[in-house]
Write a protein that holds these residues in place. Structure first.
Motif, short mmCIF file in Angstrom:
data_model
loop_
_atom_site.label_atom_id
_atom_site.label_comp_id
_atom_site.label_asym_id
_atom_site.label_seq_id
_atom_site.Cartn_x
_atom_site.Cartn_y
_atom_site.Cartn_z
N ASP A 294 20.83 27.29 -14.08
CA ASP A 294 20.08 28.45 -14.58
C ASP A 294 18.58 28.36 -14.30
O ASP A 294 17.85 29.31 -14.55
N PHE B 65 16.30 26.87 -15.90
CA PHE B 65 15.44 26.80 -17.07
C PHE B 65 15.08 25.33 -17.35
O PHE B 65 15.75 24.41 -16.90
N TYR C 203 14.64 22.11 -19.71
CA TYR C 203 15.31 21.49 -20.86
C TYR C 203 14.58 20.20 -21.23
O TYR C 203 13.86 19.62 -20.41
N LYS D 61 17.11 23.78 -24.69
CA LYS D 61 16.37 24.60 -23.72
C LYS D 61 14.98 24.86 -24.28
O LYS D 61 14.83 25.27 -25.44
N SER E 152 12.27 26.51 -22.32
CA SER E 152 11.51 27.59 -21.68
C SER E 152 12.28 28.89 -21.78
O SER E 152 13.52 28.89 -21.83
N HIS E 153 11.54 30.01 -21.83
CA HIS E 153 12.15 31.33 -21.85
C HIS E 153 12.18 31.96 -20.47
O HIS E 153 12.68 33.08 -20.30
N ASN E 154 11.62 31.25 -19.48
CA ASN E 154 11.62 31.73 -18.10
C ASN E 154 12.13 30.61 -17.20
O ASN E 154 12.02 29.42 -17.55
N PRO E 155 12.67 30.93 -16.03
CA PRO E 155 13.01 29.89 -15.06
C PRO E 155 11.76 29.08 -14.72
O PRO E 155 10.66 29.62 -14.60
N SER F 270 6.34 29.14 -13.49
CA SER F 270 7.50 29.98 -13.22
C SER F 270 7.16 30.93 -12.08
O SER F 270 6.05 31.48 -12.02
#
Length: 526
Positions: free
Chosen positions: A401, A403, A405, A416, A418-421, A437
Motif C-alpha cells: 500500500d 504507507f 508503518y 500505520k 501515515s495518512h498518505n503513501p 509523499s
C-alpha cells in the motif's frame, strides 16, 4: 541632514516580475527623485547605483532603496499583495544573497517617481501614505520604501551608519547568505564544510584534485586526494561528499556502468584521504569489522560479508543465510536499497529468498542478524520498500500500500503511521514524524504525521530532497520556485526561507553550504 534620518532611506520591494500590480491604483502624483552622491552598502554589499536597474534614490533629502524581491528578503522582509488589502510589508524569517541588478545603461541623475495611493500595512499596522512626510514611492515598477527611524529602527530592527568617507551602511538582523571566497571552479562539483575547512574539487584535464582550505584563510589550500576521471567509457567528474560515523567521506565512480565501480574514500585528520573500499557496496561499521552488502551487477545471493577492520572486501567471510540476497529491493528489476542498520551485535537488513521467484518465496522482508552467532530472524514478514531505525523503533514502507508503518525492533506493535503513501525519506524528531509523499503530478511533498487527524503539509513547494541536521530539516526546493531552500525546526515550523536556487547542498554541524544553481558560486548561510 535631518535628525534621526542620517540620510537613511528605505528599501523598495518588488511584488512581481512583470508590471507592478499596483500601477492601476497609483495616483498621478509625480515627484522628482535623484541618485545619491554617496556610497551605499546593504548588509556589506556595495551598491552600484549608476548602473543598477533598480538604483537607490533620494527624495526630500532621504535615501530610498529599491525593494525588489531580493532586496527585501536580503534585509529580512516579506511582502504580500492583494487587490483587496493592498501591500503588506513585514519582518520575517527570510534571507537572500545580494542581487546586483547590473545593467549597461547609465541611470540619469534625476528621475520621476509617483506616490501610490493603495492600502499599505507595515508589520500588520496600516499607514496613511498620503500623509506620511516620507511616503512610499513607485519608480520603475518597483515600490520604494522610506527607511525613517520608526520603520528602519523601530519596526525592522536595522542598524545603520553614516560617514563622509564610506557613505551609508545598512545592516539587518536576519540570517545572511554570503559567497564563500573559493575559486570559481569550486562550484562545478560538490562542496563540503567540515571541522573548519572547506573541501572542493578542481578538474584539470582528466584529473580530479580535491583540496581543502581553512575557513579563515581560503587562499591557503592543501591537496587532499587526486584521481583520473577519464575512461574508455566516458568522462564522469562528479564527486560526492558525505558524513559517515561523524567523519568526512567522498565517493566517485570509476569506469563504465557495468564493469566500473564506486570508490569510497575517508578524509583523515591530517587532511589527506585514503581509499577504503572500491565496488558497489553498502558498508556499515560494527564491533566485528565492516559489514558489507555486495550490490554488484548482476545481483546474486549470498552477498553479505563481514570484513575485519583494515582488510579488503576480498578477505571477508560470508555470513547470514546463503540462500538469501541482501540489500536489494526485488521489484521492477533489482533496485539497490541501502537500509541496513547495525545496533550492537544485531544487523537489521532487507533480504529475499534466492534464486528469486516473484510468485513464490520471501521478498523484501526485514531480518535481524546476530553478528556474533550468525542467527537470523524474520522481523517483518511483509514486503517493504525500505526501512529505517529511529530511536529504537522500526519504520518501514510496505510494498502493498506504500504507507509508512512503525513497530518495535522485534516487529511487534505494528501500526500505520501515515495518512498518505510515503516515499523514500522519513525521519522523527522529538516525537514528531515527518515523511515525503509524491502527489499525482510526481511532486515530492513534505508532511508531518498526525495520529488523530489528516497529516499536515509543511512545505507548499515540491522538494528535491530533505536532510536532517541536528534538530532541523533542510529542504531543497525543486527548480522554478520562489525559494531554493527552506529550514524547519523539530516541530515542522518554518524557520527560514532562502531565495537562492540550489544545485548542491551540504548541511552538517549547524553549517549550511550550497552551490547556487544560478551562477555556480559557493555560498554559506550564517
Amino acid at each position: 541632514m535631518k535628525k534621526k534620518y542620517l540620510w537613511v532611506g528605505l528599501l523598495a520591494l518588488c511584488i512581481s516580475t512583470g508590471a507592478a500590480p499596483w500601477n492601476s491604483f497609483a495616483a498621478d502624483t509625480g515627484v522628482r527623485v535623484s541618485l545619491p552622491d554617496f556610497n551605499v552598502q546593504l548588509n556589506g554589499n556595495q551598491v552600484d547605483n549608476p548602473y543598477r536597474q533598480y538604483p537607490l534614490v533620494v527624495y526630500k533629502d532621504i535615501t530610498y532603496v529599491p525593494m525588489t524581491w531580493y532586496d527585501s528578503r536580503l534585509l529580512g522582509l516579506k511582502t504580500d499583495w492583494t487587490t483587496k488589502d493592498g501591500l503588506g510589508i513585514a519582518k520575517d524569517k527570510v534571507a537572500s544573497s545580494y542581487e546586483a541588478y547590473q545593467t549597461n545603461r547609465k541611470n540619469p541623475m534625476s528621475m520621476k517617481a509617483t506616490i501610490p495611493d493603495f492600502d499599505i500595512t507595515i508589520n500588520n499596522k496600516k499607514i496613511n501614505n498620503a500623509t506620511e512626510p516620507y511616503p512610499l514611492l513607485s519608480y520603475n515598477d518597483i515600490i520604494y520604501f522610506p527607511l525613517t527611524w520608526k520603520f528602519a529602527h523601530d519596526e525592522f530592527g536595522w542598524q545603520y551608519d553614516w560617514n563622509l568617507s564610506n557613505g551609508l551602511s545598512i545592516r539587518s538582523d536576519n540570517t545572511q547568505v554570503a559567497a564563500v571566497p573559493l575559486p570559481d571552479y569550486a562550484g562545478d562539483n560538490d562542496v563540503a564544510l567540515y571541522k573548519g575547512y572547506y573541501y572542493f574539487v578542481k578538474t584539470t584535464g582528466t584529473t580530479n584534485e580535491i583540496y581543502r582550505a581553512p575557513v579563515q584563510d581560503t587562499l591557503k589550500t592543501q591537496l587532499v586526494y587526486s584521481y583520473e576521471v577519464s575512461t574508455s567509457k566516458g568522462f564522469n567528474k562528479q564527486l560526492d561528499f558525505f558524513i559517515k560515523d561523524d567523519g568526512l567521506w567522498f565517493s566517485y565512480h570509476n569506469g563504465g556502468a557495468i564493469m566500473g565501480s564506486d570508490v569510497y574514500c575517508k578524509v583523515k585528520e591530517d587532511g589527506t584521504a585514503e581509499q577504503v573500499h572500491r565496488g558497489y557496496f553498502d558498508i556499515k561499521s560494527t564491533s566485528y569489522g565492516n559489514l558489507i552488502v555486495n550490490l554488484s551487477v548482476p545481483p546474486s545471493g549470498n552477498n553479505l560479508i563481514l570484513v575485519p577492520d583494515g582488510e579488503d572486501a576480498a578477505n571477508g567471510k560470508s555470513i547470514g543465510n546463503p540462500n538469501f540476497i541482501y540489500g536489494w529491493h526485488i521489484a521492477d528489476g533489482y533496485a539497490g536499497n541501502r537500509s541496513t542498520t547495525v545496533i550492537g551485535d544485531n544487523a537489521y537488513i532487507m533480504a529475499s529468498s534466492y534464486p528469486v521467484d516473484l510468485n513464490k518465496g520471501q521478498l523484501n522482508q526485514i531480518y535481524r542478524l546476530n553478528l556474533k552467532t550468525n542467527e537470523i530472524d524474520t522481523i517483518v514478514n511483509a514486503a517493504v520498500s525500505h526501512f529505517k531505525i529511529i530511536h529504537n523503533k522500526l519504520y518501514y514502507v510496505k510494498d502493498e500500500d506504500h504507507f509508512l508503518y512503525s513497530s518495535n525492533l522485534d516487529g511487534t506493535g505494528e501500526q500505520k503511521v501515515s495518512h498518505n503513501p510515503a516515499g523514500n525519506w522519513y525521519d522523527e524528531m522529538d516525537g514528531n514524524l515527518f515523511y515525503i509523499s509524491q502527489d499525482v503530478n510526481g511532486s515530492n511533498r513534505l508532511y508531518k504525521a498526525e495520529p488523530s487527524q489528516t497529516d499536515t503539509l509543511l512545505v507548499e513547494e515540491s522538494l528535491e530532497s530533505v536532510e536532517r541536521m541536528n534538530d532541523q530539516l533542510i529542504c531543497k526546493i525543486s527548480a522554478g520556485g520562489d525559494y531554493g531552500l527552506k529550514v524547519l525546526d523539530k516541530t515542522g515550523k518554518l524557520q527560514l526561507s532562502v531565495t537562492d536556487p540550489v544545485s548542491w547542498l551540504f548541511a552538517y554541524d549547524n553549517h549550511i553550504l550550497f552551490v547556487s544553481a544560478k551562477d555556480q558560486s559557493v555560498k554559506q548561510i550564517y
